[in-house]
Design an enzyme around this catalytic site. Sequence first.
Site, PDB file in Angstrom:
ATOM      1  N   LYS A  13      -2.282  -1.472  -3.761  1.00  0.00           N
ATOM      2  CA  LYS A  13      -3.099  -0.273  -3.735  1.00  0.00           C
ATOM      3  C   LYS A  13      -2.220   0.964  -3.844  1.00  0.00           C
ATOM      4  O   LYS A  13      -1.216   1.023  -3.128  1.00  0.00           O
ATOM      5  CB  LYS A  13      -3.842  -0.275  -2.401  1.00  0.00           C
ATOM      6  N   LYS A  30       0.868  -1.176   0.000  1.00  0.00           N
ATOM      7  CA  LYS A  30       0.000   0.000   0.000  1.00  0.00           C
ATOM      8  C   LYS A  30       0.902   1.223   0.000  1.00  0.00           C
ATOM      9  O   LYS A  30       1.706   1.422   0.919  1.00  0.00           O
ATOM     10  CB  LYS A  30      -0.896  -0.003   1.233  1.00  0.00           C
ATOM     11  N   GLU A  75       7.617  -6.960   1.689  1.00  0.00           N
ATOM     12  CA  GLU A  75       6.312  -6.972   2.368  1.00  0.00           C
ATOM     13  C   GLU A  75       5.587  -8.290   2.097  1.00  0.00           C
ATOM     14  O   GLU A  75       4.974  -8.874   2.992  1.00  0.00           O
ATOM     15  CB  GLU A  75       5.444  -5.800   1.879  1.00  0.00           C
ATOM     16  N   TYR A 127     -15.052   1.151  -6.893  1.00  0.00           N
ATOM     17  CA  TYR A 127     -16.304   1.880  -6.700  1.00  0.00           C
ATOM     18  C   TYR A 127     -17.183   1.766  -7.944  1.00  0.00           C
ATOM     19  O   TYR A 127     -18.365   2.093  -7.897  1.00  0.00           O
ATOM     20  CB  TYR A 127     -16.015   3.347  -6.353  1.00  0.00           C
TER      21      TYR A 127
HETATM   22  C1  PBG Z   1      -7.110   3.733   5.445  1.00  0.00           C
HETATM   23  C2  PBG Z   1      -7.624   3.418   4.111  1.00  0.00           C
HETATM   24  C3  PBG Z   1      -7.512   4.277   3.027  1.00  0.00           C
HETATM   25  C4  PBG Z   1      -8.140   3.684   1.955  1.00  0.00           C
HETATM   26  C5  PBG Z   1      -8.636   2.443   2.390  1.00  0.00           C
HETATM   27  N1  PBG Z   1      -8.295   2.275   3.746  1.00  0.00           N
HETATM   28  C6  PBG Z   1      -6.940   5.648   2.910  1.00  0.00           C
HETATM   29  C7  PBG Z   1      -5.670   5.970   3.513  1.00  0.00           C
HETATM   30  O1  PBG Z   1      -4.764   5.141   3.662  1.00  0.00           O
HETATM   31  O2  PBG Z   1      -5.532   7.125   3.863  1.00  0.00           O
HETATM   32  C8  PBG Z   1      -8.224   4.328   0.597  1.00  0.00           C
HETATM   33  C9  PBG Z   1      -9.221   3.829  -0.341  1.00  0.00           C
HETATM   34  C10 PBG Z   1      -9.492   4.718  -1.485  1.00  0.00           C
HETATM   35  O3  PBG Z   1      -8.853   5.770  -1.715  1.00  0.00           O
HETATM   36  O4  PBG Z   1     -10.407   4.355  -2.223  1.00  0.00           O
HETATM   37  N2  PBG Z   1      -6.891   2.754   6.338  1.00  0.00           N
END
Ligand code: PBG
Length: 327
Positions: A250, A197, A235, A315
């Site tokens: 992500k 992430k 990771e 989404y």
């Molecule tokens: C935070 C989390 C985030 C998203 C999912 N879980 C945002 C962040 O890390 O600030 C982002 C999902 C998205 O942008 O659609 N735990």
Amino acid sequence: MSGFPAVRPRRNRSSAGLRALVRETSLDAGHLVLPMFIHEGPGSKPIGAMPGVSRHDLPGLIAAAHEAHGLGIRAVALFPALDASRKDRLAQESVNDQGLLQRTVRALKRDLPELVVITDVAMDPYSTDGHDGLVEGDCIVNDATLPILAAMAVSQARAGADVVAPSDMMDGRIAAIRSALDQAGFTDVAICSYCAKYASGFYGPFREALDSAPKRGDKSTYQMDPANAREALRELAQDEAEGADWILVKPGLPYLDIIHRLRQATALPIAAYHVSGEYSMLKAAAAQGWLDYDRVLMESLVALRRAGADLIFTYGAVDAARQLRVG
Ligand code: PBG
């Protein structure tokens, strides 16, 4: 010896039938996970930066989940938008078995038992600091965060979550969550680890949706540097050793190379998260008449599958499932 004119790659593209026969990558509704936002309500509240996405109240969320399920979507990922009065430094609301998220999970599993419910494990929706881990001074402290995450995951499992998805990027959290789940008897609750992430600007609209932006600093001491790819393999090794059942990359489209590298390196299922900013870009350009939303959505999702994703959080899941139904 040149191949042409005997070799003509266009031959395989010469009719819709041929193109379909030689298509390398499939996409169907069963590959999609719909992320959903829940708030106390009443009613639903559109998210300005994410046209077509709302924070639902419980009846609205159940209705939307029925619609998605009817279109062949097998899983939803839930994110609670809490009133500020419920937030504190320790994210204590996250272990309230009567909390908004827990009530939502129970209602969904009662109403649609076969729908897979995925819950997010991180402190940010519950924390006054807006960070995924515990804040002490200027630090997001790793080890003291782990029991908080583990207790959160157990509370979610108790409510009926099928999959818990730690999105916090603390070191060691998969092991901590796995052992807490097992000790509580939830050996079949799976863990989807947000493995790679990145510290990304593409999460902006999501933070508006949850009102969860960090109050101070940013997330770059725990989320990954967008410049790094080898680090994703570290990771991965760690998450595999600690017992992750799925791994997730992500954001999605800017990180296709990461999906591809992890695909070569693991037998675990890979999920890609087509995040809020990626969705909003398509919607914004379409609103200007600059892009055809339906078309670029499908192209984005096929690209994520082609790179090696088994599952895609998006989404646009319902929009895509509708198009897939029409064919
Ligand atoms: C935070 C989390 C985030 C998203 C999912 N879980 C945002 C962040 O890390 O600030 C982002 C999902 C998205 O942008 O659609 N735990």
